[in-house]
Design a protein around this motif. Structure first.
Motif, mmCIF file in Angstrom:
data_model
loop_
_atom_site.group_PDB
_atom_site.id
_atom_site.type_symbol
_atom_site.label_atom_id
_atom_site.label_comp_id
_atom_site.label_asym_id
_atom_site.label_seq_id
_atom_site.Cartn_x
_atom_site.Cartn_y
_atom_site.Cartn_z
ATOM 1 N N TYR A 31 0.878 -1.171 0.000
ATOM 2 C CA TYR A 31 0.000 0.000 0.000
ATOM 3 C C TYR A 31 0.916 1.221 0.000
ATOM 4 O O TYR A 31 1.638 1.429 0.981
ATOM 5 C CB TYR A 31 -0.891 0.042 1.244
ATOM 6 N N PRO A 55 -1.792 -10.217 14.723
ATOM 7 C CA PRO A 55 -2.135 -8.977 15.421
ATOM 8 C C PRO A 55 -2.898 -8.007 14.517
ATOM 9 O O PRO A 55 -2.906 -8.194 13.291
ATOM 10 C CB PRO A 55 -0.771 -8.386 15.808
ATOM 11 N N GLY A 59 -2.418 -7.912 8.263
ATOM 12 C CA GLY A 59 -2.720 -8.156 6.844
ATOM 13 C C GLY A 59 -3.670 -9.325 6.618
ATOM 14 O O GLY A 59 -3.762 -9.847 5.504
ATOM 15 N N LYS A 60 -4.411 -9.729 7.645
ATOM 16 C CA LYS A 60 -5.349 -10.862 7.504
ATOM 17 C C LYS A 60 -6.471 -10.514 6.518
ATOM 18 O O LYS A 60 -6.763 -11.275 5.606
ATOM 19 C CB LYS A 60 -5.963 -11.226 8.873
ATOM 20 N N THR A 62 -6.529 -8.181 4.299
ATOM 21 C CA THR A 62 -5.927 -8.010 2.970
ATOM 22 C C THR A 62 -5.761 -9.363 2.288
ATOM 23 O O THR A 62 -6.160 -9.545 1.134
ATOM 24 C CB THR A 62 -4.552 -7.309 3.120
ATOM 25 N N ARG A 71 -9.702 -7.845 -3.962
ATOM 26 C CA ARG A 71 -8.564 -6.936 -3.894
ATOM 27 C C ARG A 71 -7.470 -7.464 -4.813
ATOM 28 O O ARG A 71 -7.249 -8.684 -4.855
ATOM 29 C CB ARG A 71 -8.059 -6.917 -2.446
HETATM 30 N N1 LIG Z 1 -6.781 0.250 1.179
HETATM 31 C C1 LIG Z 1 -5.724 0.422 1.958
HETATM 32 N N2 LIG Z 1 -4.861 1.425 1.719
HETATM 33 C C2 LIG Z 1 -3.765 1.614 2.478
HETATM 34 N N3 LIG Z 1 -3.454 0.841 3.538
HETATM 35 C C3 LIG Z 1 -4.270 -0.171 3.831
HETATM 36 C C4 LIG Z 1 -5.452 -0.437 3.061
HETATM 37 N N4 LIG Z 1 -6.071 -1.523 3.596
HETATM 38 C C5 LIG Z 1 -5.323 -1.907 4.651
HETATM 39 N N5 LIG Z 1 -4.244 -1.117 4.796
HETATM 40 C C6 LIG Z 1 -3.184 -1.241 5.822
HETATM 41 O O1 LIG Z 1 -2.607 -2.547 5.688
HETATM 42 C C7 LIG Z 1 -2.328 -3.104 6.955
HETATM 43 C C8 LIG Z 1 -3.055 -4.440 7.071
HETATM 44 O O2 LIG Z 1 -4.459 -4.216 7.172
HETATM 45 P P1 LIG Z 1 -5.496 -5.407 7.302
HETATM 46 O O3 LIG Z 1 -6.844 -4.804 7.439
HETATM 47 O O4 LIG Z 1 -5.286 -6.370 6.194
HETATM 48 O O5 LIG Z 1 -5.032 -6.070 8.675
HETATM 49 P P2 LIG Z 1 -5.756 -7.117 9.647
HETATM 50 O O6 LIG Z 1 -4.718 -8.147 9.978
HETATM 51 O O7 LIG Z 1 -7.001 -7.620 9.018
HETATM 52 O O8 LIG Z 1 -6.068 -6.229 10.910
HETATM 53 P P3 LIG Z 1 -7.237 -6.300 12.041
HETATM 54 O O9 LIG Z 1 -6.926 -7.481 12.907
HETATM 55 O O10 LIG Z 1 -7.027 -5.019 12.770
HETATM 56 O O11 LIG Z 1 -8.555 -6.392 11.334
HETATM 57 C C9 LIG Z 1 -2.760 -2.075 7.983
HETATM 58 O O12 LIG Z 1 -1.623 -1.353 8.381
HETATM 59 C C10 LIG Z 1 -3.718 -1.190 7.234
HETATM 60 O O13 LIG Z 1 -3.704 0.115 7.733
#
Ligand SMILES: Nc1ncnc2c1ncn2[C@@H]1O[C@H](COP(=O)(O)OP(=O)(O)OP(=O)(O)O)[C@@H](O)[C@H]1O
Length: 322
Positions: A31, A55, A59-60, A62, A71
């Motif tokens: 990103y 945590p 990135g889960k 994502t 995506r």
């Molecule tokens: N569209 C986007 N544009 C920029 N950064 C993004 C975007 N989507 C996610 N991120 C960033 O990518 C990283 C991973 O986000 P993600 O939502 O995949 O994590 P997660 O493991 O699902 O987190 P959580 O447990 O908090 O839901 C984070 O730092 C987030 O801010």
């Protein structure tokens, strides 16, 4: 979850049962100038229940959204049910079920009506071995909503609403089901019912399930395999038992003999217990074998990640578990 932003050209291929349901190799996501996924590798097989832990911000979401085709990835190879989700079409989508965070639309619809309505979409994709959609009555029974079938969605409790989310996710009898925090808001009974449903889907219907949760107890109960995502890579991949054995190689065996308590730490707990019974037979009481909990494993892995030891951790797991 975010809005779909993937997909340029789409195509459908005749879906054959794939040996590997999910195949992810060197998956990368950037990103702006931030690398969130730095080379994620894993695979899933028919009927497996996988739990993705990590945590906040690991990135889960994502990863899951890339697998769902919502995506576009920055790099790497991704195959889901034999197809690249970035270019997959309707026939592929009909085989994939999603249980997202709560269904908020259609407040005036009745539960049975909505499920019957959504089911129609899947009918053209019915096959002899996977009749689609689910019979609405059977589906209501499965998710425990039979007595609420004629209620408006706006009148459901939080837990009932979540059961409806699950029903919506499986109405097309998917071969692959994504579950995002599936039991948030469930009471203990609903949670137990849900766990049974997941086991049933995986065992009886060969549905592969990928779930994300922050509830380690749930992960331990549900998952055949646990994947821990940290520092942009999968740093642990294995059953709860395998991961526990990697973090703390020794288990503690506790027992009572002639009224006296004993304990012993060993890497070979099964063999030790066998010898114990060989020597003392039914004189052994209160036997207990304790291994590192999933929470111990998780915290150890995340700590290694936070203290910059993530490469060592990933190498250790790759060596030990796979
Ligand atoms: N569209 C986007 N544009 C920029 N950064 C993004 C975007 N989507 C996610 N991120 C960033 O990518 C990283 C991973 O986000 P993600 O939502 O995949 O994590 P997660 O493991 O699902 O987190 P959580 O447990 O908090 O839901 C984070 O730092 C987030 O801010």
């Amino acid at each position: 979850m975010t809005t779909p932003e993937a997909s340029a050209a789409t195509h459908d291929v005749e879906q054959q049962p794939a040996e590997t349901v999910i195949e992810v190799r060197d998956l990368r996501m950037r990103y702006g100038s931030t690398d969130v996924l730095k080379g994620v590798d894993f695979s899933a097989h028919p009927g497996e229940v996988l739990c993705l832990l990590g945590p906040n911000g690991a990135g889960k979401t994502t990863t899951v959204e890339i697998l769902e085709g919502f995506r576009l990835r920055s790099g790497g190879e991704v195959t889901v049910l034999g197809t690249d989700p970035a270019t997959a079409g309707e026939a592929w989508r009909a085989q994939v079920g999603l249980v997202l965070q709560s269904w908020r639309d259609h407040a005036k619809w009745k539960v049975r009506e909505l499920l019957a309505y959504l089911g129609v979409f899947y009918a053209p994709h019915s096959t002899p071995d996977r009749p689609r959609p689910y019979d609405t009555g059977e589906l209501l029974e499965r998710v425990g909503l039979t007595e609420h079938a004629n209620k408006r969605i706006s009148a459901l409790s939080g837990g009932q609403r979540r059961r409806l989310d699950v029903a919506i996710g499986i109405v097309g009898r998917p071969r692959l089901l994504f579950l995002d925090e599936p039991t948030a808001g469930f009471d203990p009974e609903a949670r137990r019912d849900f766990h049974e449903l997941v086991h049933n889907l995986a065992a009886a219907e060969d549905t592969t399930i990928l779930l994300t949760t922050h509830d380690l107890d749930e992960a331990e109960k549900l998952a055949d395999r646990i994947l821990i995502l940290a520092g942009g890579r999968i740093v642990a991949d294995g059953s709860a038992e395998q991961l526990a054995a990697e973090v703390a190689r020794e288990s503690e065996v506790h027992w009572r003999h002639n009224g006296e308590r004993h304990s012993h730490a060993t890497v070979e707990s099964t063999e030790f217990v066998r010898q114990l019974f060989e020597r003392h037979g039914s004189e052994i009481t209160d036997l207990e074998v304790r291994r590192a909990s999933l929470e111990d494993v998780y915290l150890t892995m995340v700590h290694r990640h936070e203290t910059g030891q993530v490469d060592a951790a990933a190498d250790e797991f790759t060596r030990g578990v796979r």
